[in-house]
Design a protein around this motif. Structure first.
Motif, short mmCIF file in Angstrom:
data_model
loop_
_atom_site.label_atom_id
_atom_site.label_comp_id
_atom_site.label_asym_id
_atom_site.label_seq_id
_atom_site.Cartn_x
_atom_site.Cartn_y
_atom_site.Cartn_z
N VAL A 22 0.83 -1.20 0.00
CA VAL A 22 0.00 0.00 0.00
C VAL A 22 0.86 1.26 0.00
O VAL A 22 2.02 1.24 0.43
N ARG A 23 0.28 2.33 -0.50
CA ARG A 23 0.95 3.63 -0.55
C ARG A 23 0.03 4.67 0.09
O ARG A 23 -1.19 4.53 0.05
N LEU A 24 0.65 5.72 0.65
CA LEU A 24 -0.12 6.74 1.35
C LEU A 24 0.48 8.11 1.04
O LEU A 24 1.70 8.29 1.12
N LEU A 25 -0.39 9.05 0.68
CA LEU A 25 0.06 10.40 0.33
C LEU A 25 -0.90 11.41 0.94
O LEU A 25 -2.12 11.29 0.80
N GLY A 26 -0.34 12.40 1.63
CA GLY A 26 -1.16 13.44 2.25
C GLY A 26 -0.87 14.80 1.67
O GLY A 26 0.29 15.14 1.39
N THR A 27 -1.92 15.59 1.49
CA THR A 27 -1.76 16.97 1.03
C THR A 27 -2.54 17.89 1.94
O THR A 27 -3.76 17.81 2.01
N SER A 28 -1.85 18.72 2.69
CA SER A 28 -2.50 19.67 3.58
C SER A 28 -1.44 20.39 4.37
O SER A 28 -0.28 19.99 4.42
N VAL B 182 6.04 6.27 8.93
CA VAL B 182 4.80 6.50 9.66
C VAL B 182 5.07 6.58 11.17
O VAL B 182 4.47 7.40 11.88
N GLY B 183 5.97 5.75 11.66
CA GLY B 183 6.30 5.78 13.08
C GLY B 183 6.80 7.14 13.53
O GLY B 183 6.47 7.61 14.63
N LEU C 273 4.70 7.80 4.80
CA LEU C 273 3.72 8.79 4.39
C LEU C 273 4.37 9.75 3.41
O LEU C 273 5.37 10.40 3.73
N GLY C 274 3.81 9.84 2.20
CA GLY C 274 4.27 10.81 1.23
C GLY C 274 3.68 12.18 1.55
O GLY C 274 2.52 12.30 1.96
N ILE C 275 4.48 13.22 1.35
CA ILE C 275 4.08 14.59 1.66
C ILE C 275 3.95 15.40 0.37
O ILE C 275 4.89 15.45 -0.42
#
Length: 352
Positions: free
Chosen positions: A244-250, A278-279, A329-331
């Motif tokens: 899985v991959r995770l990317l956040g924009t904010s 993530v940790g 977590l991608g930023i």
């Protein structure tokens, strides 16, 4: 839900684009050096503008503006936009209108999100903005908000063929989008808009509780509140997902990434595209939740302007990490505005 991002852009309903002063669009002047586009995003907390021209494979930013206006301040209790918050927003939008005119923008789109969607006087405010600044704001749906955010930042996803989750923590809501890999671009498999953003969640818990001696307990309550709002979306997630991959924009994720890097001042070049374990993000979130206002204000990339809202952002982030088992977590310091620009340029035939 199975269409590609490019198809979604092409098939999206016409949003009624207006020039910077709200008039009809001037005849197009073709060519990279002539076509100039504007994208304005008025959220519950921030007012942001981006002006750019197309370039090979993307666009070049010519001007930008960002200001915290807190349009949704007090909305959760009153159901209306306050006079002070509207005045702050109109002032910021006046700056944006001046920039759009001075940069000779040929096509722009200006959108408003959760605060204007929820407020009883939201449309009256939109009319005031048009009259005083010339900017025609389009109140978009949560689905359109999620689509634009994904369009603006999905290229920063880590390579891989596993499912991906992109999220946008706003001031009044949080958008979650589940993607699966397509032939040429990610496909939206499911999306969700939760009614908690940094402003609405802070006001629901109360600043006194967040700053009080039992602030860790208050933080836990906020996390649980957000997690409950994800219940239906959790049912849409794949069982035992792999790779899985995770990317956040904010502002939340870019701020926490800055704390992770121990930056003395915010630097987009170091933050946009960063991948953080993530940790580490959980540890930073817990640390911030345990601090009082003065301690948070002392962190260089938080300061007094963000110190009162960042705890709620941490709670929302941790709730997202609870439901999606990613290792990193991608930023993304990009999102709705970039999505608008790509959509406008694609409509004019530019290959991005």
């Amino acid at each position: 839900m199975g269409t590609t991002m490019a198809q979604q852009v092409a098939s999206a309903p016409s949003p009624g684009f207006r020039g910077p002063a709200g008039g009809n669009r001037p005849p197009p002047l073709r060519g990279y050096q002539r076509d100039i586009y504007g994208a304005l995003d008025l959220g519950t907390n921030n007012c942001r503008l981006l002006i750019a021209r197309p370039s090979d494979g993307g666009f070049t930013v010519l001007d930008a503006f960002s200001r915290i206006v807190r349009l949704g301040e007090g909305l959760s209790s009153s159901g209306k936009l306050s006079q002070d918050s509207m005045d702050r927003a109109v002032e910021a939008l006046g700056v944006c209108a001046d920039k759009l005119r001075r940069r000779h923008v040929t096509l722009s789109r200006s959108v408003a999100t959760e605060a204007c969607r929820r407020a009883a006087n939201g449309r009256d405010f939109i009319a005031r903005v048009k009259q005083e600044t010339g900017i025609a704001l389009d109140i978009i749906s949560p689905r359109e908000e999620a689509r634009l955010a994904v369009l603006g930042c999905h290229k920063l996803l880590e390579p891989g063929d596993g499912p991906a989750l992109i999220f946008d923590i706003g001031g009044g809501s949080t958008e979650l989008v589940l993607l699966e890999q397509g032939d040429t671009a990610p496909r939206i498999r499911a999306w969700w808009s939760a009614p908690w953003g940094v402003v609405s969640l802070t006001e629901s818990e109360g600043q006194e509780a967040i700053e009080g001696k039992d602030r860790v307990a208050a933080y836990g309550r906020m996390r649980e509140r957000v997690l409950r709002s994800f219940a239906h979306f959790i049912e849409m997630l794949p069982d035992n997902p792999r790779n899985v991959r995770l990317l956040g924009t904010s502002g939340t994720v870019t701020t926490l990434a800055s704390v992770h890097l121990a930056l003395p001042a915010y630097d987009r070049r170091q933050v946009d595209g960063l991948h953080v374990p993530v940790g580490d993000m959980r540890r930073i979130s817990t640390m911030i939740a345990e601090m009082d206002f003065e301690q948070r204000s002392g962190l260089p990339c938080i300061g007094s302007e963000r110190a009162d809202m960042v705890v709620a952002g941490c709670a929302i982030l941790e709730a997202i990490l609870d439901i999606w088992p990613a290792d990193t977590l991608g930023i993304a310091d990009r999102g709705i505005r970039e999505g608008i620009l790509r959509s406008l340029m694609a409509r004019d035939g530019y290959q991005l």
